[in-house]
Design a protein around this motif. Structure first.
Motif, PDB file in Angstrom:
ATOM      1  N   VAL A  46       0.551  45.919   1.734  1.00 45.27           N
ATOM      2  CA  VAL A  46       1.968  45.702   2.036  1.00 45.27           C
ATOM      3  C   VAL A  46       2.571  47.001   2.571  1.00 45.27           C
ATOM      4  CG1 VAL A  46       4.230  45.127   1.075  1.00 45.27           C
ATOM      5  CG2 VAL A  46       2.188  43.883   0.315  1.00 45.27           C
ATOM      6  N   GLU A  47       3.217  46.894   3.718  1.00 43.38           N
ATOM      7  CA  GLU A  47       3.881  48.056   4.330  1.00 43.38           C
ATOM      8  C   GLU A  47       5.310  47.656   4.703  1.00 43.38           C
ATOM      9  OE1 GLU A  47       2.540  50.930   4.479  1.00 43.38           O
ATOM     10  OE2 GLU A  47       0.426  50.423   4.075  1.00 43.38           O
ATOM     11  N   VAL A  48       6.327  48.346   4.105  1.00 42.49           N
ATOM     12  CA  VAL A  48       7.737  48.107   4.427  1.00 42.49           C
ATOM     13  C   VAL A  48       8.395  49.492   4.590  1.00 42.49           C
ATOM     14  CG1 VAL A  48       9.919  47.069   3.724  1.00 42.49           C
ATOM     15  CG2 VAL A  48       7.745  46.000   3.056  1.00 42.49           C
ATOM     16  N   TRP A  49       8.803  49.845   5.816  1.00 41.56           N
ATOM     17  CA  TRP A  49       9.348  51.177   6.085  1.00 41.56           C
ATOM     18  C   TRP A  49      10.457  51.106   7.127  1.00 41.56           C
ATOM     19  CZ3 TRP A  49       7.523  54.637   2.761  1.00 41.56           C
ATOM     20  CH2 TRP A  49       6.253  54.418   2.197  1.00 41.56           C
TER      21      TRP A  49
ATOM     22  N   GLY B  96      23.982  44.113   5.840  1.00 41.52           N
ATOM     23  CA  GLY B  96      24.067  43.100   6.887  1.00 41.52           C
ATOM     24  C   GLY B  96      22.986  43.274   7.930  1.00 41.52           C
ATOM     25  N   PHE B  97      22.505  42.159   8.422  1.00 43.72           N
ATOM     26  CA  PHE B  97      21.493  42.201   9.486  1.00 43.72           C
ATOM     27  C   PHE B  97      22.187  42.294  10.830  1.00 43.72           C
ATOM     28  CE2 PHE B  97      19.223  40.162   5.985  1.00 43.72           C
ATOM     29  CZ  PHE B  97      18.047  40.902   5.947  1.00 43.72           C
ATOM     30  N   ALA B  98      21.659  43.139  11.679  1.00 39.28           N
ATOM     31  CA  ALA B  98      22.275  43.373  12.985  1.00 39.28           C
ATOM     32  C   ALA B  98      21.826  42.321  13.976  1.00 39.28           C
ATOM     33  CB  ALA B  98      21.905  44.765  13.490  1.00 39.28           C
ATOM     34  N   PHE B  99      22.660  42.148  14.961  1.00 41.00           N
ATOM     35  CA  PHE B  99      22.298  41.274  16.085  1.00 41.00           C
ATOM     36  C   PHE B  99      22.640  42.067  17.355  1.00 41.00           C
ATOM     37  CE2 PHE B  99      26.468  40.236  14.446  1.00 41.00           C
ATOM     38  CZ  PHE B  99      27.297  40.355  15.534  1.00 41.00           C
ATOM     39  N   PRO B 100      22.074  41.765  18.449  1.00 41.87           N
ATOM     40  CA  PRO B 100      22.273  42.576  19.667  1.00 41.87           C
ATOM     41  C   PRO B 100      23.764  42.647  20.049  1.00 41.87           C
ATOM     42  CG  PRO B 100      20.434  41.077  19.963  1.00 41.87           C
ATOM     43  CD  PRO B 100      21.085  40.700  18.680  1.00 41.87           C
ATOM     44  N   THR B 101      24.291  43.865  20.071  1.00 39.50           N
ATOM     45  CA  THR B 101      25.687  44.093  20.495  1.00 39.50           C
ATOM     46  C   THR B 101      25.704  45.275  21.467  1.00 39.50           C
ATOM     47  OG1 THR B 101      26.065  45.576  18.615  1.00 39.50           O
ATOM     48  CG2 THR B 101      26.669  43.250  18.330  1.00 39.50           C
ATOM     49  N   GLN B 102      26.822  45.391  22.182  1.00 39.70           N
ATOM     50  CA  GLN B 102      26.974  46.480  23.160  1.00 39.70           C
ATOM     51  C   GLN B 102      28.434  46.958  23.137  1.00 39.70           C
ATOM     52  OE1 GLN B 102      26.126  45.445  27.236  1.00 39.70           O
ATOM     53  NE2 GLN B 102      25.325  47.493  27.676  1.00 39.70           N
TER      54      GLN B 102
ATOM     55  N   SER C 230      20.361  48.330  16.189  1.00 41.22           N
ATOM     56  CA  SER C 230      20.090  48.145  14.759  1.00 41.22           C
ATOM     57  C   SER C 230      19.210  49.259  14.254  1.00 41.22           C
ATOM     58  CB  SER C 230      19.398  46.801  14.528  1.00 41.22           C
ATOM     59  OG  SER C 230      18.151  46.773  15.195  1.00 41.22           O
ATOM     60  N   LEU C 231      19.194  49.366  12.929  1.00 45.70           N
ATOM     61  CA  LEU C 231      18.247  50.235  12.233  1.00 45.70           C
ATOM     62  C   LEU C 231      17.027  49.373  11.903  1.00 45.70           C
ATOM     63  CD1 LEU C 231      20.756  51.993   9.794  1.00 45.70           C
ATOM     64  CD2 LEU C 231      19.903  52.828  12.007  1.00 45.70           C
ATOM     65  N   ASP C 232      15.860  49.677  12.500  1.00 43.95           N
ATOM     66  CA  ASP C 232      14.702  48.790  12.430  1.00 43.95           C
ATOM     67  C   ASP C 232      13.859  49.075  11.199  1.00 43.95           C
ATOM     68  OD1 ASP C 232      15.517  47.662  14.788  1.00 43.95           O
ATOM     69  OD2 ASP C 232      14.195  48.880  16.050  1.00 43.95           O
ATOM     70  N   ILE C 233      13.542  47.981  10.455  1.00 51.01           N
ATOM     71  CA  ILE C 233      12.659  48.032   9.286  1.00 51.01           C
ATOM     72  C   ILE C 233      11.359  47.316   9.672  1.00 51.01           C
ATOM     73  CG2 ILE C 233      12.374  47.493   6.850  1.00 51.01           C
ATOM     74  CD1 ILE C 233      14.704  49.386   7.416  1.00 51.01           C
ATOM     75  N   LEU C 234      10.221  48.059   9.632  1.00 48.16           N
ATOM     76  CA  LEU C 234       8.917  47.459   9.946  1.00 48.16           C
ATOM     77  C   LEU C 234       8.333  46.850   8.677  1.00 48.16           C
ATOM     78  CD1 LEU C 234       6.488  46.971  11.848  1.00 48.16           C
ATOM     79  CD2 LEU C 234       5.626  49.218  11.143  1.00 48.16           C
TER      80      LEU C 234
ATOM     81  N   ARG D 107       3.459  40.475  10.861  1.00 48.48           N
ATOM     82  CA  ARG D 107       4.044  41.754  11.284  1.00 48.48           C
ATOM     83  C   ARG D 107       5.400  41.448  11.913  1.00 48.48           C
ATOM     84  NH1 ARG D 107       2.012  46.886  12.601  1.00 48.48           N
ATOM     85  NH2 ARG D 107       3.247  48.036  14.133  1.00 48.48           N
ATOM     86  N   GLU D 108       6.463  41.945  11.301  1.00 44.17           N
ATOM     87  CA  GLU D 108       7.824  41.655  11.765  1.00 44.17           C
ATOM     88  C   GLU D 108       8.673  42.945  11.745  1.00 44.17           C
ATOM     89  OE1 GLU D 108       8.294  37.066  10.152  1.00 44.17           O
ATOM     90  OE2 GLU D 108       9.032  38.724   8.926  1.00 44.17           O
ATOM     91  N   THR D 109       9.740  42.883  12.499  1.00 44.94           N
ATOM     92  CA  THR D 109      10.724  43.982  12.516  1.00 44.94           C
ATOM     93  C   THR D 109      12.101  43.396  12.240  1.00 44.94           C
ATOM     94  OG1 THR D 109       9.413  45.241  14.124  1.00 44.94           O
ATOM     95  CG2 THR D 109      11.744  45.831  13.885  1.00 44.94           C
ATOM     96  N   TRP D 110      12.723  43.892  11.148  1.00 47.05           N
ATOM     97  CA  TRP D 110      14.071  43.423  10.804  1.00 47.05           C
ATOM     98  C   TRP D 110      15.076  44.533  11.143  1.00 47.05           C
ATOM     99  CZ3 TRP D 110      12.002  42.202   5.273  1.00 47.05           C
ATOM    100  CH2 TRP D 110      11.125  41.092   5.343  1.00 47.05           C
ATOM    101  N   GLY D 111      16.184  44.133  11.720  1.00 48.08           N
ATOM    102  CA  GLY D 111      17.212  45.112  12.070  1.00 48.08           C
ATOM    103  C   GLY D 111      18.441  44.984  11.171  1.00 48.08           C
TER     104      GLY D 111
END
Length: 544
Positions: free
Chosen positions: A477-480, A526-532, A488-492, A441-445
């Motif tokens: 399989v669940e990808v949403w 592109g994959f996001a990384f923590p920004t402010q 980021s926009l999170d993909i579960l 179980r992972e979350t991609w941003g």
């Protein structure tokens, strides 16, 4: 004519009987013939003891001549009138029977007992038969306390008493004790009859000959075993070879001691010498019998292990070892107890003593026994096996060994942790090694600003890629697109991976992540990384 023949038969019959049965008094004969075999052996006072002894021995001799099979019963009653507490347990029965015969022969050669002159009072502690050193004393301790028995000193010296009066004739009206000269006396010359340590010269020579015969038999049995082993090697099976290897040694020793044991009566040894020799031979015989039983149990255990391996049965090896060791211990204990019983020991008291000792041991070693029973329960219930990855009692790792005291677990840090089985059997065990699938179980941003078309295309592509893999359970399989994260926009992503080991899981996850990166590159995501981002509404004015 018939009347004359009948009259002759009636007249000759008592004469013929008189030639078979030795003379005895009319009173004694009538008493013995009318006595029941269940008549109690009374030893309440010296008179009762002497009367019981003489009556039982007279009945014994009569039974020998009549051959009615009751001679041993009467002799046992006579032996009960004697104090055998100071004789060795080994051969006690034989010593008692010999002493009873000797004393009866002595008494019937030196005195006619007048029972009216034998005291009935129980106050005195000792009474001696007039003109002899045969004494009756009151037991001061033991199971037969306050009974009057023929003293242990009299029993020990009975053989010497008989040797002194042996040449004297039996007194009128007596029948003796059923003594018959041993066959060796007619064959052994007088020069070989002197004794050393209570054993005659000819008996020493016969012992040496029996030892030599036993050694020859040992070599013969060993040669026979070698021949049998050569024959079993030609067969297609292997169990017969293992059986011959297991039995040839014990049977060799058992045959040797068996010959010595069977030939013990040929020696004609009595007294203390017989006790020592009988103890050594019987002890060696039953020790070898226990060794034979031990090897047989070991052979059966080996065959069980081979059978399990050949059939690929899923049986815990530790449990097999425990069963094998238990069989060998039970075989040893059974044969040793059998030997102890045959050597005259009180096995019931021994077992009771072991029970008390076992209780004390159980109380002193309750933690050890708890771990032992815990190991048995683990082996029977099998919540995990060697090689499984488990989590129990706060310890996570791979099971390396299930012992009788503890279970050893190798942690991911490569340390070895031993968990007591008594605690492990009560714990909640998470057997990760029994999982058919491992959940991931992972979350991609992905970065903000990604068009919705690409987000949907990315989720569909990843979903199809996972379902197409053999190592992934396709219907789970669940990808949403799941959440709007802080940066980021999170993909579960949730799927179940089929992997037997931790290393296999890592290998499959690496392949999956590489495919995900390739899909992102193809869709230019592109994959996001923590920004402010910091927004300044106005700048403060500079001071004048």
């Amino acid at each position: 004519m018939r009347a004359i023949l009948l009259l002759l038969a009636v007249l000759l019959l008592p004469a013929a009987e008189g030639q078979v049965v030795e003379p005895q008094s009319a009173a004694t004969s009538s008493q013995v013939q009318g006595q029941s075999p269940l008549f109690p052996v009374k030893t309440d006072n010296p008179r009762d003891t002497m009367r019981s002894f003489m009556r039982a021995m007279d009945a014994h001799v009569q039974s020998l001549h009549a051959r009615d099979g009751k001679a041993a019963v009467w002799l046992a009653d006579a032996v009960r009138c004697m104090d055998l507490s100071h004789t060795s347990i080994v051969g006690r029965d034989i010593i008692g029977r010999e002493a009873a015969r000797n004393l009866k022969e002595v008494i019937d050669r030196v005195i006619i007992i007048d029972y009216d002159k034998v005291p009935m009072e129980t106050g005195q502690a000792r009474w001696r038969l007039r003109g002899t050193e045969i004494t009756i004393h009151r037991m001061a301790e033991g199971d037969r306390v306050d009974e009057f028995l023929i003293s242990s000193d009299t029993v020990e010296r009975s053989r010497d008493f008989f040797a002194r009066v042996r040449e004297l004739p039996l007194l009128p009206g007596t029948i003796g004790g059923g003594y018959t000269p041993p066959w060796q006396e007619a064959l052994v010359p007088a020069s070989l009859r002197p004794e050393v340590f209570g054993v005659a010269y000819w008996q020493w020579l016969l012992m040496g000959a029996l030892i030599f015969v036993g050694l020859i038999l040992r070599q013969a049995v060993r040669l026979g075993g070698f021949v049998v082993k050569q024959l079993t090697r030609r067969t297609s099976v292997t169990w017969d070879d293992a059986l011959v290897d297991a039995l040839i040694g014990p049977i060799t020793h058992l045959g040797t001691t068996g010959v010595w044991f069977a030939s013990l009566h040929l020696l004609g040894i009595t007294g203390s010498a017989y006790t020592v020799i009988a103890f050594l031979i019987k002890g060696a015989f039953f020790i070898n019998l226990a060794y034979l039983a031990y090897k047989l149990a070991d052979f059966v255990g080996e065959m069980m292990e081979r059978r399990v391996k050949q059939r690929h049965q899923d049986i815990n090896q530790g449990l097999l070892r425990l069963v094998k060791q238990t069989m060998k211990i039970l075989a040893l204990v059974f044969c040793l107890l059998l030997g102890a019983q045959n050597m005259g020991m009180d096995v019931a008291s021994l077992i009771a003593g072991l029970g008390i000792g076992g209780l004390a041991f159980a109380l002193a070693a309750k933690d050890t026994l708890a771990n032992l029973f815990g190991s048995v329960m683990i082996m029977l219930d099998r919540p995990f096996r060697v090689g499984d990855f488990i989590n129990a009692k706060g310890v996570e790792g791979s099971v390396e060994e299930i012992g009788f005291r503890s279970t050893r677990i190798r942690t991911p840090a490569n340390s070895l942790v031993s968990v007591p089985n008594s605690e492990l059997v009560l714990a909640n065990i998470d057997n990760l090694g029994m999982r058919e699938y491992r959940r991931v179980r992972e979350t991609w941003g992905i970065t903000y600003g990604t068009p919705t078309e690409k987000i949907e295309a990315f989720c569909n592509a990843v979903r199809e890629m996972l379902r197409a893999r053999e190592s992934v359970k396709a219907d789970a399989v669940e990808v949403w697109f799941n959440a709007l994260g802080a940066s980021s926009l999170d993909i579960l992503v949730n799927y179940h991976l089929k992997a037997a080991t931790w290393s296999a899981e890592l290998e499959h996850r690496q392949a999956i992540l590489l495919s995900v990166v390739q899909i992102a590159e193809r869709l230019q995501i592109g994959f996001a990384f923590p920004t402010q981002t910091v927004h300044l509404a106005s700048m403060p004015a500079k001071p004048a």
